[in-house]
Design an enzyme around this catalytic site. Sequence first.
Site, PDB file in Angstrom:
ATOM      1  N   ASP A 169       9.231   2.548   1.233  1.00 17.80           N
ATOM      2  CA  ASP A 169       7.977   3.486   1.972  1.00 17.80           C
ATOM      3  C   ASP A 169       8.027   3.509   3.278  1.00 17.80           C
ATOM      4  O   ASP A 169       7.560   2.402   3.776  1.00 17.80           O
ATOM      5  CB  ASP A 169       6.754   2.979   1.056  1.00 17.80           C
ATOM      6  CG  ASP A 169       5.432   3.615   1.663  1.00 17.80           C
ATOM      7  OD1 ASP A 169       5.547   4.086   2.991  1.00 17.80           O
ATOM      8  OD2 ASP A 169       4.488   3.537   1.211  1.00 17.80           O
ATOM      9  N   PHE A 225       1.021  -1.273   0.084  1.00 22.76           N
ATOM     10  CA  PHE A 225      -0.043  -0.025  -0.006  1.00 22.76           C
ATOM     11  C   PHE A 225       0.845   1.240   0.079  1.00 22.76           C
ATOM     12  O   PHE A 225       1.567   1.443   0.834  1.00 22.76           O
ATOM     13  CB  PHE A 225      -1.006   0.012   1.088  1.00 22.76           C
ATOM     14  CG  PHE A 225      -1.856   1.211   1.286  1.00 22.76           C
ATOM     15  CD1 PHE A 225      -3.064   1.098   0.598  1.00 22.76           C
ATOM     16  CD2 PHE A 225      -1.671   2.326   1.799  1.00 22.76           C
ATOM     17  CE1 PHE A 225      -3.950   2.249   0.368  1.00 22.76           C
ATOM     18  CE2 PHE A 225      -2.388   3.271   1.695  1.00 22.76           C
ATOM     19  CZ  PHE A 225      -3.750   3.153   1.234  1.00 22.76           C
ATOM     20  N   LYS A 273       2.759  10.288   8.067  1.00 24.66           N
ATOM     21  CA  LYS A 273       2.011   9.854   9.394  1.00 24.66           C
ATOM     22  C   LYS A 273       2.689  10.386  10.766  1.00 24.66           C
ATOM     23  O   LYS A 273       2.354  11.430  10.916  1.00 24.66           O
ATOM     24  CB  LYS A 273       2.153   8.226   9.351  1.00 24.66           C
ATOM     25  CG  LYS A 273       1.023   7.555   8.676  1.00 24.66           C
ATOM     26  CD  LYS A 273       0.867   6.236   8.683  1.00 24.66           C
ATOM     27  CE  LYS A 273      -0.149   5.378   7.599  1.00 24.66           C
ATOM     28  NZ  LYS A 273      -1.415   5.765   7.922  1.00 24.66           N
TER      29      LYS A 273
END
Length: 408
Positions: A224, A139, A253
């Site tokens: 990532d 993702f 995040k």
Amino acid sequence: MSHSTYTRDTFDQVMVPNYSPQAIIPVKGEGSRVWDQEGREYIDFAGGIAVNALGHCHPELVDALKTQADKLWHLSNVYTNEPALKLASQLTEATFAERVFFANSGAEANEAAFKLARRHAFTQYGPEKNEIIAFHQAFHGRTLFTVSVGGQQKYREGFEPAPGGITHVPYNDLAALEAAISDNTCAVVMEPIQGEGGIITGDPEFIKGARALCDKHNALLVFDEVQTGVGRIGELYAYMDTGVTPDILTTAKALGGGFPVGAMLTTEAVAASFVVGTHGSTYGGNPLACAVASKVLEIVSDRKLLDDVKRKRERFVAALEAINAEHNIFSEIRGKGLLIGAALNPDWEGKAAKFLAAAREQGAMILVAGPNVLRMAPSLVIPDEDIDAGMAGLARAVAEVVAAGPDA
């Protein structure tokens, strides 16, 4: 607390229906505790999906935001600003990186990373070197490019035609990667631990092998670290625990501790391909975001805090193992640090959302990673007593769901 005019029903009347939020509406948070409109208290093991790395309303972050709010809110990148320069300096000092690009989110950081990887290959080797290899179940965000690099068809369906030149191979399968890579590959993109894919940890030999294959074919290795970064696994970034250094790393995040911010980190040599005008972001490097992120990084970089993340993990795992000893619902406990996945066994496959809803009723906020994995990504500084209280709530929830049976 007073009853508000706004309820969960309001959501269905005014919001696009792409989310299905829980029945409660949280209105206040402090540390790892959250209160809803009715004044009910919850222990937060969700952390805003690995975002609230220092919990809710951490006094030092509140102070950083308020101080910056009195100085400067926005300039655009026609000018630079001191908070952005300070944060970029901190990131380059703390990591392999020599250059930083700021964005607003993980998806935008990944968009920048993938564009830079293609641009770098284009300028250094030519237009045919444009292929990106990524992994099934990965993702990377919800923009059309990032969702195409992401390895989950359900997120791409209905948005085709997707950008081309992207291949997916199984995660942790070095032979499959070796078969797919070529001199036309510009980048291999991976999460060191797959988050949405079920909290799957990259095998050390697989990660080292990916680095070697990238070197052999002059491809960039892109990590990532949107979910694994900023202390989540007990190191500042997960790559530091792998013996491998990527060429590009993305972070978001937890970087802002709840304030939206993202960054792409890379080397001077790779960054050189982003010449003036090739990429941009109106809000990227926003002074408010950078001032908060700067304080987050300062706090999380503390070795004692990072070591404590590993200790707190053991407390969570012990509690999950105790639940499992009684109810036999988990096949394994996954992840590193405070990125925790409890995979449901075959009897309970597809039922993760039941446990999430039941836990909420028992005062514990958890997440899922797909339909089969309960996920927790709490504050890195969650007190032990909050871990114990939240896990007691989860234990009650599990007992309730198990008593009703998988088909209830």
